[in-house]
Write a protein that holds these residues in place. Structure first.
Motif: not given
Length: 618
Positions: A148-157
């Protein structure tokens, strides 16, 4: 920070390094804002479960192991206390109410805070996808986070703090969850009802068991009648009867009418005489009338009374009395003679007679009036309540604006259903939901497949699959027009009342339908012939030798015939709608559409059967 999933299954060692067992669960004391871990549940040798005090025995812990302060022989077992909860057993994978977000969520993991090397506190529940990934494997969670980080996305808690959680799956009515806990009792009844309607039916009764009678009654009044009746059936008779007693009489009567006779009688007989009488009186009126939806809770005073008398009466009302918008006045013959609004009451002098400030031009309803007419009049005249009077002019009850809104919403839903629109409720995801949505919105496609299957059986081995498909090309057009013919009938039904003198006649409706059918059939036939001629001009003689030309002619000829017939049948659909409406029977536009499409498929296939029998289709 550490998560429950990272502790479960970890080995537990005593101070000498001897393995005692593995972590099975953690116990918390629920009487705190962020509860302390008070107990450690261990699975010992031979899978023997036992529990020990966390504070007394646990020395250190981490994601790999738990170390105790004593040797195994000095351990003394403990037991779960009345104010304790096992968080893996009672919270993990359970449904909870997020009282801040007013929603139902499932607990995927639990977040813990280590306040010292040996102390833990429960912070909240992880309800997002990260909790699922972590429980499968912490490495999987880290890998997904990197992607997700490499794709520029955030996966929050997605953490819900403990003080915004309320439990549903386990009866904890005797456990105080938190000293500052915002529980279901603090939520608006409409929010509670919304949550309960989305719950698994098996859990609805448990939620009501945790509410006090007043909140339970208010929430029950907000729930759909069918679901409310199911919930009432799951409650014990004493609790159900108490809840009915707390409800407004009109809401209680509506709910009782949904129960079977024996159940309703048992609940009514358990109620107080006053409440029972009020509900039975309302049940004596026909369904869908003003008498059925009116409430018998209102303030009525003699017209000779003064403002101070009215104010004193209002102050003496019970807290759970129906909301008061007006004070109703009666004359010496007990007839309704005037209405005083609260605004007029407040600004008037205390010694003023009520008759001097009353509105004498009254808008009233009869108990046998249709509830929809009453609701429309309340909306038309901007009333907060409408009095319902007997033939002698005595006040029987009032229909409040909230009940009027419910009626108008119900009628709107029925109109949408007749028109074939999807129902606004019950849209939560469930197995087969996508299939049902496609079936609802693309019904013609399924009947086209049915038509192809029927034509295949009809042809047998005399034609190849290409010819079968060609022979069915006109069917989708006929099916779509069949749906339009039903819409034509339902729109006319919804727009015009048959008793309205200004409404177009049925004969005019029929004539217009016939013209529309013939024009649509002619237009479809012309387009088909143009397509057919273009196809012939660009093809070789193999087209005709393969018998495709007569098949295409038959296809679009039958389609044109079915189109014309669909609009010829529209008066019958209109008669069906009006007949069922007079008998207060619901008719779905989708049902009529399906019937129209069945007729179309049968006629189309039957037409091709004659076509083949004549020798033209081969």
């Amino acid at each position: 920070m550490i998560y429950l999933s990272q502790l479960l299954g970890n080995p537990v060692y005593d101070c000498d390094g001897e393995k005692v067992g593995q972590v099975n669960d953690l116990g918390i004391a629920t009487g705190e804002i962020f509860p302390r871990i008070t107990s450690l549940a261990i699975t010992g040798p031979g899978k023997t479960p036992f529990m020990i005090s966390w504070r007394k025995y646990v020395d250190t812990f981490n994601e790999q192991e738990v170390r105790l302060k004593v040797v195994s022989t000095d351990i003394r077992f403990s037991y779960l206390q009345p104010d304790e909860v096992l968080i893996a057993r009672d919270l993990l994978d359970k449904q909870i109410v997020d009282t801040r977000g007013m929603s139902i969520v499932r607990v995927n993991d639990l977040k813990l805070s280590d306040t010292s090397s040996s102390q833990l506190r429960l912070l909240g529940a992880e309800v997002g996808v990260r909790g699922v990934l972590r429980r499968i494997s912490p490495k999987l969670e880290r890998a997904v986070l990197r992607i997700c980080k490499n794709l520029g996305k955030v996966l929050p808690e997605r953490i819900i703090a403990w003080n915004y959680m309320d439990l549903l799956d386990r009866d904890l009515s005797d456990v105080k969850l938190s000293v500052t806990h915002k529980t279901l009792d603090d939520m608006h009844p409409a929010d509670i009802a919304d949550i309960i309607e989305r719950l698994d039916p098996r859990l609805r009764g448990r939620v009501f068991a945790q509410l006090d009678d007043e909140h339970a009654a208010d929430a029950m009044a907000e729930i759909d009648d069918d679901k409310a009746a199911e919930i009432m059936g799951d409650l014990d008779e004493t609790s159900a009867s108490r809840m009915l007693s707390e409800m407004d009489p009109d809401d209680a009567a509506e709910l009782v009418s949904e129960l079977d006779y024996d159940k309703a009688e048992k609940l009514l007989n358990l109620m107080g005489i006053k409440e029972q009488k009020a509900i039975r009186q309302l049940l004596g009126y026909r369904e869908n009338t003003a008498g059925r939806i009116m409430t018998s809770e209102f303030v009525e005073l003699p017209e000779k009374d003064r403002v101070c008398d009215a104010v004193g009466t209002l102050k003496g009302l019970d807290e759970d009395f129906e909301t008061v918008h007006y004070v109703y006045l009666n004359n010496e013959d007990s007839q309704l003679s005037g209405i005083v609004s609260l605004n007029d009451l407040i600004v008037a002098e205390k010694t003023t007679r009520l008759s001097d400030i009353a509105t004498k031009e009254l808008i009233t309803a009869s108990p046998d009036d249709d509830q929809e007419d009453v609701a429309e009049n309340i909306s038309k005249y901007n009333l907060l309540a409408m009095p319902v009077v007997s033939e002698k002019g005595t006040l029987l009850g009032i229909v409040t604006v909230d009940d009027a809104l419910d009626v108008l919403e119900e009628e709107h839903e029925e109109d949408l259903q007749i028109a074939g629109a999807p129902h606004s409720e019950g849209t939560e995801e469930r197995p087969g939901h996508d299939f049902i949505m496609v079936l609802t919105h693309e019904t013609w496609f399924f009947f086209w497949l049915i038509g192809i299957a029927a034509l295949t059986m009809l042809y047998g081995t005399s034609m190849n699959i290409e010819s079968v498909i060609l022979s069915s090309l006109g069917l989708p057009i006929a099916l779509l027009v069949a749906e339009d013919s039903v819409n034509y009938a339902t729109n006319f039904f919804l727009e015009y009342d048959p008793d309205d003198e200004e409404a177009p006649s049925t004969a005019g409706f029929t004539f217009k339908g016939v013209v529309l059918g013939l024009l649509t059939a002619a237009l479809s036939g012309s387009i088909a012939m143009g397509f057919f001629n273009a196809l012939l001009s660009e093809s070789d003689s193999g087209l005709q030798s393969a018998s495709i030309a007569p098949v295409l002619l038959g296809t679009f000829g039958l389609a044109a015939g079915c189109i014309a017939l669909s609009f010829l049948l529209s008066p019958i659909y209109l008669l069906v709608l009006r007949h069922r409406d007079k008998r207060n029977l619901e008719t779905s536009g989708i049902s009529l559409t399906i019937i129209a499409m069945i007729v179309t498929v049968v006629l189309y296939v039957a037409g091709f059967a004659l076509f083949i029998a004549s020798g033209l289709g081969i």
